[in-house]
Design a protein around this motif. Structure first.
Motif, PDB file in Angstrom:
ATOM      1  N   MET A  62      10.652 -51.556  -0.102  1.00 48.77           N
ATOM      2  CA  MET A  62      10.459 -50.501   0.897  1.00 48.77           C
ATOM      3  C   MET A  62       9.257 -50.839   1.776  1.00 48.77           C
ATOM      4  N   ASP A  63       9.237 -50.316   3.003  1.00 56.62           N
ATOM      5  CA  ASP A  63       8.074 -50.532   3.861  1.00 56.62           C
ATOM      6  C   ASP A  63       6.913 -49.670   3.376  1.00 56.62           C
ATOM      7  N   THR A  64       5.708 -50.012   3.824  1.00 58.99           N
ATOM      8  CA  THR A  64       4.491 -49.345   3.346  1.00 58.99           C
ATOM      9  C   THR A  64       4.542 -47.837   3.570  1.00 58.99           C
ATOM     10  N   THR A  65       4.974 -47.424   4.747  1.00 53.61           N
ATOM     11  CA  THR A  65       5.028 -45.993   5.062  1.00 53.61           C
ATOM     12  C   THR A  65       5.940 -45.250   4.096  1.00 53.61           C
ATOM     13  N   SER A  66       7.060 -45.847   3.752  1.00 59.32           N
ATOM     14  CA  SER A  66       8.010 -45.203   2.849  1.00 59.32           C
ATOM     15  C   SER A  66       7.485 -45.141   1.416  1.00 59.32           C
ATOM     16  N   VAL A  67       6.777 -46.181   0.986  1.00 56.13           N
ATOM     17  CA  VAL A  67       6.162 -46.168  -0.346  1.00 56.13           C
ATOM     18  C   VAL A  67       5.183 -44.997  -0.441  1.00 56.13           C
ATOM     19  N   ILE A  68       4.312 -44.895   0.541  1.00 55.58           N
ATOM     20  CA  ILE A  68       3.311 -43.822   0.546  1.00 55.58           C
ATOM     21  C   ILE A  68       3.986 -42.458   0.581  1.00 55.58           C
ATOM     22  N   ALA A  69       4.965 -42.301   1.456  1.00 53.93           N
ATOM     23  CA  ALA A  69       5.628 -41.012   1.606  1.00 53.93           C
ATOM     24  C   ALA A  69       6.311 -40.578   0.313  1.00 53.93           C
ATOM     25  N   THR A  70       6.906 -41.517  -0.400  1.00 48.69           N
ATOM     26  CA  THR A  70       7.612 -41.183  -1.638  1.00 48.69           C
ATOM     27  C   THR A  70       6.652 -40.695  -2.709  1.00 48.69           C
ATOM     28  N   VAL A  71       5.587 -41.450  -2.952  1.00 45.31           N
ATOM     29  CA  VAL A  71       4.633 -41.072  -3.997  1.00 45.31           C
ATOM     30  C   VAL A  71       3.850 -39.831  -3.585  1.00 45.31           C
ATOM     31  N   ALA A  72       3.346 -39.817  -2.352  1.00 48.47           N
ATOM     32  CA  ALA A  72       2.553 -38.681  -1.889  1.00 48.47           C
ATOM     33  C   ALA A  72       3.370 -37.397  -1.853  1.00 48.47           C
ATOM     34  N   GLY A  73       4.638 -37.502  -1.468  1.00 52.84           N
ATOM     35  CA  GLY A  73       5.491 -36.322  -1.437  1.00 52.84           C
ATOM     36  C   GLY A  73       5.709 -35.736  -2.817  1.00 52.84           C
ATOM     37  N   ALA A  74       5.873 -36.598  -3.803  1.00 48.57           N
ATOM     38  CA  ALA A  74       6.051 -36.118  -5.179  1.00 48.57           C
ATOM     39  C   ALA A  74       4.805 -35.403  -5.679  1.00 48.57           C
ATOM     40  N   VAL A  75       3.624 -35.945  -5.359  1.00 49.85           N
ATOM     41  CA  VAL A  75       2.373 -35.302  -5.777  1.00 49.85           C
ATOM     42  C   VAL A  75       2.191 -33.966  -5.065  1.00 49.85           C
ATOM     43  N   ALA A  76       2.503 -33.920  -3.778  1.00 46.04           N
ATOM     44  CA  ALA A  76       2.369 -32.672  -3.018  1.00 46.04           C
ATOM     45  C   ALA A  76       3.222 -31.567  -3.624  1.00 46.04           C
ATOM     46  N   GLU A  77       4.426 -31.903  -4.060  1.00 44.77           N
ATOM     47  CA  GLU A  77       5.294 -30.899  -4.676  1.00 44.77           C
ATOM     48  C   GLU A  77       4.718 -30.399  -5.989  1.00 44.77           C
ATOM     49  N   LEU A  78       4.131 -31.303  -6.771  1.00 45.52           N
ATOM     50  CA  LEU A  78       3.509 -30.893  -8.030  1.00 45.52           C
ATOM     51  C   LEU A  78       2.351 -29.930  -7.781  1.00 45.52           C
ATOM     52  N   VAL A  79       1.541 -30.217  -6.768  1.00 46.39           N
ATOM     53  CA  VAL A  79       0.405 -29.352  -6.452  1.00 46.39           C
ATOM     54  C   VAL A  79       0.890 -27.978  -5.994  1.00 46.39           C
ATOM     55  N   ARG A  80       1.961 -27.964  -5.202  1.00 44.19           N
ATOM     56  CA  ARG A  80       2.501 -26.681  -4.743  1.00 44.19           C
ATOM     57  C   ARG A  80       3.008 -25.851  -5.917  1.00 44.19           C
ATOM     58  N   ASP A  81       3.588 -26.523  -6.916  1.00 49.02           N
ATOM     59  CA  ASP A  81       4.132 -25.808  -8.067  1.00 49.02           C
ATOM     60  C   ASP A  81       3.031 -25.200  -8.928  1.00 49.02           C
ATOM     61  N   GLU A  82       1.959 -25.954  -9.136  1.00 46.64           N
ATOM     62  CA  GLU A  82       0.854 -25.461  -9.969  1.00 46.64           C
ATOM     63  C   GLU A  82      -0.417 -26.219  -9.602  1.00 46.64           C
ATOM     64  N   VAL A  83      -1.341 -25.527  -8.959  1.00 42.44           N
ATOM     65  CA  VAL A  83      -2.559 -26.168  -8.476  1.00 42.44           C
ATOM     66  C   VAL A  83      -3.491 -26.481  -9.651  1.00 42.44           C
ATOM     67  N   PRO A  84      -3.845 -27.743  -9.854  1.00 45.55           N
ATOM     68  CA  PRO A  84      -4.741 -28.101 -10.971  1.00 45.55           C
ATOM     69  C   PRO A  84      -6.212 -27.975 -10.573  1.00 45.55           C
ATOM     70  N   TRP A  85      -6.658 -26.734 -10.357  1.00 43.60           N
ATOM     71  CA  TRP A  85      -8.035 -26.511  -9.921  1.00 43.60           C
ATOM     72  C   TRP A  85      -9.036 -27.071 -10.925  1.00 43.60           C
ATOM     73  N   LEU A  86     -10.060 -27.729 -10.420  1.00 41.81           N
ATOM     74  CA  LEU A  86     -11.169 -28.139 -11.272  1.00 41.81           C
ATOM     75  C   LEU A  86     -12.125 -26.967 -11.454  1.00 41.81           C
ATOM     76  N   PRO A  87     -12.914 -26.960 -12.523  1.00 41.76           N
ATOM     77  CA  PRO A  87     -13.805 -25.822 -12.794  1.00 41.76           C
ATOM     78  C   PRO A  87     -14.699 -25.490 -11.595  1.00 41.76           C
ATOM     79  N   GLY A  88     -14.689 -24.223 -11.227  1.00 41.97           N
ATOM     80  CA  GLY A  88     -15.588 -23.728 -10.188  1.00 41.97           C
ATOM     81  C   GLY A  88     -15.093 -23.882  -8.771  1.00 41.97           C
ATOM     82  N   SER A  89     -14.055 -24.694  -8.551  1.00 42.58           N
ATOM     83  CA  SER A  89     -13.652 -24.983  -7.171  1.00 42.58           C
ATOM     84  C   SER A  89     -13.009 -23.778  -6.486  1.00 42.58           C
ATOM     85  N   LEU A  90     -12.090 -23.101  -7.160  1.00 39.45           N
ATOM     86  CA  LEU A  90     -11.437 -21.948  -6.548  1.00 39.45           C
ATOM     87  C   LEU A  90     -12.444 -20.831  -6.286  1.00 39.45           C
ATOM     88  N   ALA A  91     -13.321 -20.580  -7.249  1.00 39.33           N
ATOM     89  CA  ALA A  91     -14.330 -19.528  -7.080  1.00 39.33           C
ATOM     90  C   ALA A  91     -15.264 -19.836  -5.909  1.00 39.33           C
TER      91      ALA A  91
END
Length: 213
Positions: A62-91
């Motif tokens: 795959m071209d570089t743009t497609s590699v990035i889009a595939t992995v980054a898109g999967a991570v973005a969906e995971l974050v949308r499903d459940e945000v893994p906040w680090l201690p103190g960040s949301l507050a």
């Protein structure tokens, strides 16, 4: 002009590095290339094009743009499903929003990942994001932080950047910002930091806001 707050994303606001590493391994298995724990560690804080090119060198067609889009898109969906906040960040972001402090997100991740973070943050906390898609040169170049500071209309020397990676620390300080370094990835900053903290839970919001002047 006054100071602003500048937040890195992965390892600073959210604990998404394990998500990136997992999705890279999934991608590598799917494309039958080697991707070790050392490879995953090497990616931390680096521009996405670096690890995408390494994957291509190992046989991904795959071209570089497609590699990035595939992995980054999967991570973005995971974050949308459940945000893994680090201690103190949301507050802290809630206090930033309530106080009306100018703040922005600065990340080497894609626009999709940055947008997922903006949607998860309290309303008004982060005015915008500067992602890898917004600049020609990602961290450690100063361009991402310089752009954010300029868009916020802030004084760089009065602004405080929160970073956890070597490339991010170099980017922020090269742009003239003050560095508060988080030890979520490294035991110490590779460049001089004004403060070193474990997580954003160690930050007193009133002290922080006063420090902006």
């Amino acid at each position: 002009m006054t100071g602003a707050l500048l937040f890195d994303m992965d390892g600073t606001l959210i604990d998404s590095e394990p998500m990136w590493h997992d999705e890279m391994r999934v991608f590598a298995r799917r494309h039958r290339i080697e991707w070790t724990a050392d490879d995953a560690h090497w990616t931390t804080g680096r521009p996405m094009v670096d690890w995408a090119e390494r994957m291509r060198e190992r046989g991904v067609t795959m071209d570089t743009t497609s590699v990035i889009a595939t992995v980054a898109g999967a991570v973005a969906e995971l974050v949308r499903d459940e945000v893994p906040w680090l201690p103190g960040s949301l507050a802290l972001l809630e206090r930033v929003a309530a106080a009306g402090i100018p703040a922005a997100l600065i990340t080497n991740a894609s626009a999709a990942n940055a947008q997922a973070m903006l949607e998860a943050a309290p309303e008004g906390a982060l005015r915008f994001a500067v992602s890898a898609d917004d600049v020609e040169r990602s961290k450690p170049d100063p361009e991402p932080y310089a752009l954010a500071i300029r868009r916020l209309g802030a004084d760089a020397s009065a602004s405080i950047a929160f970073e956890d990676s070597g490339s991010g620390a170099r980017s922020a300080t090269a742009a003239g910002a003050r560095l508060w370094f988080l030890t979520t990835q490294l035991i110490a900053s590779p460049v001089p930091a004004e403060r070193t903290i474990a997580t954003l839970a160690d930050v007193d919001p009133d002290e922080l806001f006063a420090a902006l002047g």
